[in-house]
Design a protein around this motif. Sequence first.
Motif, PDB file in Angstrom:
ATOM      1  N   ASP A  52     -64.413  50.160   8.657  1.00 40.15           N
ATOM      2  CA  ASP A  52     -63.807  48.781   9.166  1.00 40.15           C
ATOM      3  C   ASP A  52     -62.596  48.394   8.377  1.00 40.15           C
ATOM      4  OD1 ASP A  52     -65.897  48.065  11.044  1.00 40.15           O
ATOM      5  OD2 ASP A  52     -67.116  47.305   9.275  1.00 40.15           O
ATOM      6  N   SER A  53     -62.400  49.073   7.193  1.00 43.20           N
ATOM      7  CA  SER A  53     -61.231  48.703   6.378  1.00 43.20           C
ATOM      8  C   SER A  53     -60.116  49.660   6.541  1.00 43.20           C
ATOM      9  CB  SER A  53     -61.689  48.855   4.908  1.00 43.20           C
ATOM     10  OG  SER A  53     -62.158  50.026   4.753  1.00 43.20           O
ATOM     11  N   ASP A  54     -60.330  50.690   7.465  1.00 46.17           N
ATOM     12  CA  ASP A  54     -58.987  51.295   7.812  1.00 46.17           C
ATOM     13  C   ASP A  54     -57.927  50.972   8.494  1.00 46.17           C
ATOM     14  OD1 ASP A  54     -60.104  53.626   6.230  1.00 46.17           O
ATOM     15  OD2 ASP A  54     -60.983  54.520   8.027  1.00 46.17           O
ATOM     16  N   THR A  55     -56.597  51.154   8.296  1.00 45.64           N
ATOM     17  CA  THR A  55     -55.626  50.947   9.390  1.00 45.64           C
ATOM     18  C   THR A  55     -54.908  52.357   9.350  1.00 45.64           C
ATOM     19  OG1 THR A  55     -53.902  50.809   7.238  1.00 45.64           O
ATOM     20  CG2 THR A  55     -55.310  48.655   8.101  1.00 45.64           C
ATOM     21  N   PRO A  56     -54.108  52.386  10.227  1.00 39.32           N
ATOM     22  CA  PRO A  56     -53.268  53.620  10.658  1.00 39.32           C
ATOM     23  C   PRO A  56     -52.645  54.109   9.253  1.00 39.32           C
ATOM     24  CG  PRO A  56     -53.036  52.069  12.677  1.00 39.32           C
ATOM     25  CD  PRO A  56     -53.669  51.172  11.500  1.00 39.32           C
ATOM     26  N   GLU A  57     -52.011  53.181   8.788  1.00 36.22           N
ATOM     27  CA  GLU A  57     -51.067  53.384   7.445  1.00 36.22           C
ATOM     28  C   GLU A  57     -52.440  54.220   6.469  1.00 36.22           C
ATOM     29  OE1 GLU A  57     -48.839  50.331   9.639  1.00 36.22           O
ATOM     30  OE2 GLU A  57     -51.006  50.290   9.061  1.00 36.22           O
ATOM     31  N   ILE A  58     -53.260  53.759   6.305  1.00 37.09           N
ATOM     32  CA  ILE A  58     -54.403  54.297   5.333  1.00 37.09           C
ATOM     33  C   ILE A  58     -54.877  55.652   5.842  1.00 37.09           C
ATOM     34  CG2 ILE A  58     -56.814  54.202   4.470  1.00 37.09           C
ATOM     35  CD1 ILE A  58     -56.334  51.107   4.444  1.00 37.09           C
ATOM     36  N   ILE A  59     -54.967  55.808   6.889  1.00 35.11           N
ATOM     37  CA  ILE A  59     -55.272  57.219   7.497  1.00 35.11           C
ATOM     38  C   ILE A  59     -54.150  58.119   7.268  1.00 35.11           C
ATOM     39  CG2 ILE A  59     -55.755  58.462   9.488  1.00 35.11           C
ATOM     40  CD1 ILE A  59     -57.505  55.865  10.412  1.00 35.11           C
ATOM     41  N   ALA A  60     -52.798  57.580   7.581  1.00 32.09           N
ATOM     42  CA  ALA A  60     -51.863  58.572   7.561  1.00 32.09           C
ATOM     43  C   ALA A  60     -51.394  58.856   6.058  1.00 32.09           C
ATOM     44  CB  ALA A  60     -50.426  57.718   8.035  1.00 32.09           C
ATOM     45  N   LYS A  61     -51.773  58.263   5.191  1.00 35.13           N
ATOM     46  CA  LYS A  61     -51.674  58.383   3.560  1.00 35.13           C
ATOM     47  C   LYS A  61     -52.532  59.199   3.329  1.00 35.13           C
ATOM     48  CE  LYS A  61     -50.323  57.420  -0.573  1.00 35.13           C
ATOM     49  NZ  LYS A  61     -49.134  57.911  -0.935  1.00 35.13           N
ATOM     50  N   HIS A  66     -48.317  60.074   3.316  1.00 29.35           N
ATOM     51  CA  HIS A  66     -47.125  59.022   3.317  1.00 29.35           C
ATOM     52  C   HIS A  66     -47.673  58.133   4.605  1.00 29.35           C
ATOM     53  CE1 HIS A  66     -43.766  57.069   3.040  1.00 29.35           C
ATOM     54  NE2 HIS A  66     -43.276  57.733   2.140  1.00 29.35           N
ATOM     55  N   SER A  67     -47.639  56.794   4.085  1.00 35.56           N
ATOM     56  CA  SER A  67     -48.242  55.619   5.111  1.00 35.56           C
ATOM     57  C   SER A  67     -47.306  55.564   6.253  1.00 35.56           C
ATOM     58  CB  SER A  67     -48.282  54.359   4.466  1.00 35.56           C
ATOM     59  OG  SER A  67     -47.122  53.879   3.732  1.00 35.56           O
ATOM     60  N   GLU A  68     -46.030  55.841   6.003  1.00 36.25           N
ATOM     61  CA  GLU A  68     -44.720  55.821   7.076  1.00 36.25           C
ATOM     62  C   GLU A  68     -45.236  56.500   8.385  1.00 36.25           C
ATOM     63  OE1 GLU A  68     -40.782  55.642   5.878  1.00 36.25           O
ATOM     64  OE2 GLU A  68     -41.139  53.938   4.675  1.00 36.25           O
ATOM     65  N   ARG A  69     -45.957  57.613   8.163  1.00 36.88           N
ATOM     66  CA  ARG A  69     -46.483  58.474   9.239  1.00 36.88           C
ATOM     67  C   ARG A  69     -47.467  57.905  10.271  1.00 36.88           C
ATOM     68  NH1 ARG A  69     -45.418  63.848   5.479  1.00 36.88           N
ATOM     69  NH2 ARG A  69     -43.198  63.443   5.485  1.00 36.88           N
ATOM     70  N   HIS A  70     -47.745  56.637  10.038  1.00 38.00           N
ATOM     71  CA  HIS A  70     -48.925  56.001  10.727  1.00 38.00           C
ATOM     72  C   HIS A  70     -48.688  56.279  12.210  1.00 38.00           C
ATOM     73  CE1 HIS A  70     -45.657  53.161  10.695  1.00 38.00           C
ATOM     74  NE2 HIS A  70     -46.348  52.441  11.703  1.00 38.00           N
ATOM     75  N   TRP A  71     -47.375  56.430  12.566  1.00 36.21           N
ATOM     76  CA  TRP A  71     -47.195  56.621  14.218  1.00 36.21           C
ATOM     77  C   TRP A  71     -47.670  57.721  14.845  1.00 36.21           C
ATOM     78  CZ3 TRP A  71     -44.310  60.733  15.851  1.00 36.21           C
ATOM     79  CH2 TRP A  71     -43.692  61.300  15.045  1.00 36.21           C
ATOM     80  N   ILE A  72     -47.813  58.820  13.894  1.00 35.12           N
ATOM     81  CA  ILE A  72     -48.618  60.150  14.173  1.00 35.12           C
ATOM     82  C   ILE A  72     -49.962  59.899  14.584  1.00 35.12           C
ATOM     83  CG2 ILE A  72     -49.362  62.350  13.513  1.00 35.12           C
ATOM     84  CD1 ILE A  72     -46.876  62.330  11.818  1.00 35.12           C
ATOM     85  N   VAL A  73     -50.664  59.018  13.804  1.00 38.89           N
ATOM     86  CA  VAL A  73     -51.959  58.456  14.155  1.00 38.89           C
ATOM     87  C   VAL A  73     -52.141  57.736  15.233  1.00 38.89           C
ATOM     88  CG1 VAL A  73     -53.957  57.206  13.060  1.00 38.89           C
ATOM     89  CG2 VAL A  73     -52.510  58.562  11.624  1.00 38.89           C
ATOM     90  N   LEU A  74     -51.425  56.873  15.534  1.00 43.09           N
ATOM     91  CA  LEU A  74     -51.457  56.131  16.700  1.00 43.09           C
ATOM     92  C   LEU A  74     -51.008  56.836  18.167  1.00 43.09           C
ATOM     93  CD1 LEU A  74     -49.594  53.008  15.087  1.00 43.09           C
ATOM     94  CD2 LEU A  74     -52.069  53.120  15.505  1.00 43.09           C
TER      95      LEU A  74
END
Length: 81
Positions: A52-61, A66-74
Amino acid sequence: MAKYFNYFPVTPYVSNNQTSGVDTATNIIARFSFEKKLKENESSFYKYTIKDSDTPEIIAKKYYEHSERHWIVLLFNDIID
């Protein structure tokens, strides 16, 4: 977020007759996608149960350091909005 656009293609153009030289514009409507074969290959991704607490930035980290790679997760999960 600003670094995200560093990977987009740029297009040279002459902006008007008063400017000497050539300017560049970033093509922000360019699209990137993963090949279907890559997404079907189970060794190319991690299985992860989202909390529930996860964001794409957290998963990327967690996975890409690195949280800036959140776009890969999305993008890999077909989340565009």
